[in-house]
Design a protein around this motif. Sequence first.
Motif, mmCIF file in Angstrom:
data_model
loop_
_atom_site.group_PDB
_atom_site.id
_atom_site.type_symbol
_atom_site.label_atom_id
_atom_site.label_comp_id
_atom_site.label_asym_id
_atom_site.label_seq_id
_atom_site.Cartn_x
_atom_site.Cartn_y
_atom_site.Cartn_z
ATOM 1 N N LEU A 1 -25.087 29.429 34.424
ATOM 2 C CA LEU A 1 -25.350 30.562 33.541
ATOM 3 C C LEU A 1 -26.318 31.592 34.101
ATOM 4 O O LEU A 1 -26.060 32.794 34.051
ATOM 5 C CB LEU A 1 -25.837 30.052 32.182
ATOM 6 C CG LEU A 1 -24.748 29.599 31.198
ATOM 7 C CD1 LEU A 1 -23.901 28.455 31.751
ATOM 8 C CD2 LEU A 1 -25.353 29.176 29.872
ATOM 9 N N GLY A 2 -27.440 31.149 34.635
ATOM 10 C CA GLY A 2 -28.419 32.091 35.152
ATOM 11 C C GLY A 2 -27.980 32.816 36.405
ATOM 12 O O GLY A 2 -28.498 33.878 36.736
ATOM 13 N N ALA A 3 -27.020 32.239 37.120
ATOM 14 C CA ALA A 3 -26.580 32.809 38.398
ATOM 15 C C ALA A 3 -25.388 33.735 38.261
ATOM 16 O O ALA A 3 -25.098 34.515 39.179
ATOM 17 C CB ALA A 3 -26.235 31.681 39.371
ATOM 18 N N THR A 4 -24.672 33.667 37.152
ATOM 19 C CA THR A 4 -23.366 34.325 37.056
ATOM 20 C C THR A 4 -23.431 35.828 37.315
ATOM 21 O O THR A 4 -22.623 36.372 38.080
ATOM 22 C CB THR A 4 -22.728 34.024 35.695
ATOM 23 O OG1 THR A 4 -22.267 32.677 35.698
ATOM 24 C CG2 THR A 4 -21.557 34.949 35.409
ATOM 25 N N GLY A 5 -24.352 36.540 36.695
ATOM 26 C CA GLY A 5 -24.420 37.982 36.895
ATOM 27 C C GLY A 5 -24.663 38.357 38.341
ATOM 28 O O GLY A 5 -24.101 39.331 38.857
ATOM 29 N N LEU A 6 -25.479 37.582 39.034
ATOM 30 C CA LEU A 6 -25.762 37.863 40.440
ATOM 31 C C LEU A 6 -24.610 37.435 41.335
ATOM 32 O O LEU A 6 -24.364 38.033 42.378
ATOM 33 C CB LEU A 6 -27.073 37.198 40.849
ATOM 34 C CG LEU A 6 -28.287 37.947 40.288
ATOM 35 C CD1 LEU A 6 -29.485 37.037 40.123
ATOM 36 C CD2 LEU A 6 -28.631 39.140 41.166
ATOM 37 N N ALA A 7 -23.864 36.407 40.923
ATOM 38 C CA ALA A 7 -22.659 36.033 41.666
ATOM 39 C C ALA A 7 -21.602 37.121 41.544
ATOM 40 O O ALA A 7 -20.868 37.410 42.503
ATOM 41 C CB ALA A 7 -22.123 34.700 41.152
ATOM 42 N N GLN A 8 -21.489 37.727 40.370
ATOM 43 C CA GLN A 8 -20.571 38.861 40.208
ATOM 44 C C GLN A 8 -20.977 40.013 41.123
ATOM 45 O O GLN A 8 -20.130 40.657 41.754
ATOM 46 C CB GLN A 8 -20.566 39.324 38.754
ATOM 47 C CG GLN A 8 -19.944 38.346 37.774
ATOM 48 C CD GLN A 8 -20.073 38.833 36.334
ATOM 49 O OE1 GLN A 8 -21.097 39.410 35.948
ATOM 50 N NE2 GLN A 8 -19.041 38.607 35.542
ATOM 51 N N CYS A 9 -22.269 40.284 41.183
ATOM 52 C CA CYS A 9 -22.795 41.322 42.074
ATOM 53 C C CYS A 9 -22.428 41.001 43.526
ATOM 54 O O CYS A 9 -21.985 41.876 44.285
ATOM 55 C CB CYS A 9 -24.303 41.434 41.902
ATOM 56 S SG CYS A 9 -25.126 42.558 43.056
#
Length: 394
Positions: A345-353
């Motif tokens: 959960l905490g990593a998802t936005g940065l993985a999308q980036c």
Amino acid sequence: MSQNVYVAGVGMIPFTKPGASEAYYQMGAKAAVAALDDAGVGYDQIDHAYAGFMYADSCAGQRALYEVGMTGIPVFNVNNNCATGSTAIYLARQAIEAGAAECILMVGFDQMVPGALEVQFKDRPSVFDRFYAAIDEKLGASEVPGALRIFGSAGLAHMERFGTRLETFAKIRAKASRHAANNPLAVFRNVVSTEEVMASPMVWPGVMTRLMACPPTCGAAAAVLCSEDFASRHGLKRDVRIAAQAMTTDRANAFDGVDMREVAGFSMSRTAAQKVYEQAGVGPQDIDVVELHDCFAQNELLTYEALGLCPEGGAEKFVDDGDNTYGGQVVTNPSGGLLSKGHPLGATGLAQCHELVSQLRCKAAKRQVEGARLALQHNIGIGGACVVTLYERT
């Protein structure tokens, strides 16, 4: 945007199943080092850091980043449910635009456990109480797990309003698996057919099968943002900039029980996307590639419409026509998305980036979207928050 903010570097480690990963701080440190190396900066050049997570104690950001360096910089710990990683990007971009910092590191990580998401503090009211109450009032009480119930209810509303078939959600899941097959960082790289998705166990009869839900995942991702002046002085990459960004939260209609799509943040997503298009002076027809929040196949379908990629009620045709994949209108979730890449959960936005920057740099290998110039990121957390970010190849 008052000044250009560039993505100088990105980093990500392979996502894994719960129980197969390193400790959260080790994962976070590795992703952070990868982003610093990609940017070509040292930790001693970082002014601020933002660390996003859900499944760790307060100051877990310091625990991870102390493995990278101890320079005394501010470290901000961020938790905005599934939108945590993108919230960190939003805050960092604001700080650079305001002149409070020139170069910022963001890292997101989570070390999850098997099974459906559960409320962590069971001795106090849940932040989801009002969402569950709205669903119960509309559909009646149920033993279906909370997140599945929220997004399943939204999918059911779309089925009832527009005649959307369950098979359409299965097609979305099958598409995710085909994309993830070319992503060495994805937790699931096996290709599944529409028929296999339909044949997987029903977790909500007539509404959702097990393969339509993303898996609990462990992993970490990171990025470095910097100002144009900083990039110029230090000879850093200026090939990807944040062209526009917006963050929204729920309005009262999330709880009025009229439209179950609202409990899943439909209006949050639509409003954030509209703001981004207006800021950048573009429309959804201009977008080449999208990483959107497909925690459930149902939410991917809803988000096509919320982002304006197709008309409201037109998502089934959008899927059937292949407009959500290579050769169609816009490639959605070339990484495999949350459904196949995984969702720490905490990593998802940065993985999308990480994925979108790789696309805009033409470094996505077999996943490459030819000629990608504008890339849209959509990251939502129930509770709620939605961040939509537009990246541009310069």
